[in-house]
Scaffold this motif. Structure first.
Motif, PDB file in Angstrom:
ATOM      1  N   GLU A   1     -16.586  29.192  20.550  1.00 37.15           N
ATOM      2  CA  GLU A   1     -17.448  29.743  19.578  1.00 37.15           C
ATOM      3  C   GLU A   1     -18.701  28.635  19.268  1.00 37.15           C
ATOM      4  OE1 GLU A   1     -15.420  31.718  16.281  1.00 37.15           O
ATOM      5  OE2 GLU A   1     -15.346  33.220  17.243  1.00 37.15           O
ATOM      6  N   GLU A   2     -18.159  27.481  19.221  1.00 34.67           N
ATOM      7  CA  GLU A   2     -19.134  26.213  18.789  1.00 34.67           C
ATOM      8  C   GLU A   2     -19.895  26.050  20.349  1.00 34.67           C
ATOM      9  OE1 GLU A   2     -16.785  22.989  17.846  1.00 34.67           O
ATOM     10  OE2 GLU A   2     -16.638  23.801  15.843  1.00 34.67           O
ATOM     11  N   GLN A   3     -19.265  25.973  21.371  1.00 33.58           N
ATOM     12  CA  GLN A   3     -19.997  26.036  22.826  1.00 33.58           C
ATOM     13  C   GLN A   3     -20.931  27.232  22.866  1.00 33.58           C
ATOM     14  OE1 GLN A   3     -16.782  26.120  25.411  1.00 33.58           O
ATOM     15  NE2 GLN A   3     -16.585  23.857  25.472  1.00 33.58           N
ATOM     16  N   ILE A   4     -20.716  28.411  22.700  1.00 39.63           N
ATOM     17  CA  ILE A   4     -21.656  29.427  22.643  1.00 39.63           C
ATOM     18  C   ILE A   4     -22.700  29.258  21.694  1.00 39.63           C
ATOM     19  CG2 ILE A   4     -22.066  31.944  22.227  1.00 39.63           C
ATOM     20  CD1 ILE A   4     -18.833  32.297  23.171  1.00 39.63           C
ATOM     21  N   ALA A   5     -22.701  28.842  20.524  1.00 47.86           N
ATOM     22  CA  ALA A   5     -23.604  28.558  19.577  1.00 47.86           C
ATOM     23  C   ALA A   5     -24.441  27.586  20.086  1.00 47.86           C
ATOM     24  CB  ALA A   5     -23.079  28.357  18.284  1.00 47.86           C
ATOM     25  N   GLU A   6     -23.864  26.141  20.826  1.00 47.01           N
ATOM     26  CA  GLU A   6     -24.786  25.327  21.194  1.00 47.01           C
ATOM     27  C   GLU A   6     -25.667  25.813  22.408  1.00 47.01           C
ATOM     28  OE1 GLU A   6     -26.633  21.272  21.567  1.00 47.01           O
ATOM     29  OE2 GLU A   6     -25.685  22.389  20.045  1.00 47.01           O
ATOM     30  N   LEU A   7     -24.914  26.551  23.142  1.00 46.57           N
ATOM     31  CA  LEU A   7     -25.732  26.922  24.652  1.00 46.57           C
ATOM     32  C   LEU A   7     -26.907  28.003  24.108  1.00 46.57           C
ATOM     33  CD1 LEU A   7     -22.893  27.605  27.135  1.00 46.57           C
ATOM     34  CD2 LEU A   7     -24.858  25.675  27.118  1.00 46.57           C
ATOM     35  N   ARG A   8     -26.533  28.882  22.958  1.00 43.58           N
ATOM     36  CA  ARG A   8     -27.545  29.731  22.517  1.00 43.58           C
ATOM     37  C   ARG A   8     -28.839  28.939  21.903  1.00 43.58           C
ATOM     38  NH1 ARG A   8     -23.914  34.309  20.365  1.00 43.58           N
ATOM     39  NH2 ARG A   8     -23.839  35.707  22.348  1.00 43.58           N
ATOM     40  N   ARG A   9     -28.548  27.991  21.181  1.00 40.18           N
ATOM     41  CA  ARG A   9     -29.590  26.999  20.719  1.00 40.18           C
ATOM     42  C   ARG A   9     -30.375  26.468  21.621  1.00 40.18           C
ATOM     43  NH1 ARG A   9     -31.017  22.139  19.896  1.00 40.18           N
ATOM     44  NH2 ARG A   9     -28.747  21.378  21.086  1.00 40.18           N
ATOM     45  N   VAL A  10     -29.721  25.884  22.746  1.00 39.60           N
ATOM     46  CA  VAL A  10     -30.407  25.245  23.854  1.00 39.60           C
ATOM     47  C   VAL A  10     -31.204  26.228  24.597  1.00 39.60           C
ATOM     48  CG1 VAL A  10     -29.962  24.119  26.019  1.00 39.60           C
ATOM     49  CG2 VAL A  10     -28.781  23.292  23.880  1.00 39.60           C
ATOM     50  N   GLY A  11     -30.949  27.196  24.613  1.00 38.34           N
ATOM     51  CA  GLY A  11     -31.455  28.531  25.600  1.00 38.34           C
ATOM     52  C   GLY A  11     -32.591  28.933  24.673  1.00 38.34           C
ATOM     53  N   GLY A  12     -32.233  29.150  23.552  1.00 38.80           N
ATOM     54  CA  GLY A  12     -33.452  29.473  22.496  1.00 38.80           C
ATOM     55  C   GLY A  12     -34.677  28.232  22.750  1.00 38.80           C
TER      56      GLY A  12
END
Length: 83
Positions: A18-29
């Protein structure tokens, strides 16, 4: 000897995913927000290659998120099965 995965181990792995998903979404945003923006040295024209590279990076990021989301679902199912 067979190694059994405990509920705590699954919960920790789920938390990590879940932390990896959140970080990738932040980077993607961030990448989405910058997409097509001029650089400081730009004269107002963004090269098509730059746009293609940005779009490829965004698509790759989304693909990794999809894989992690599938992993998260499997972990949640394993936790349910444990009780």
């Amino acid at each position: 000897m067979s190694e059994e995965i405990t509920a705590d181990q699954l919960r920790q792995e789920l938390k990590d995913v879940e932390e990896q998903i959140a970080e990738l979404r932040r980077v993607g945003g961030d990448a989405e927000a910058r997409r097509g923006q001029d650089t400081d040295t730009s004269e107002g024209y963004v090269e098509p290659e730059e746009i293609a590279t940005e779009l490829t990076g965004i698509a790759e990021n989304e693909a990794v998120i999809d894989i992690l989301e599938q992993r998260r679902e499997r972990l949640e199912e394993q936790l349910k099965a444990l009780g």
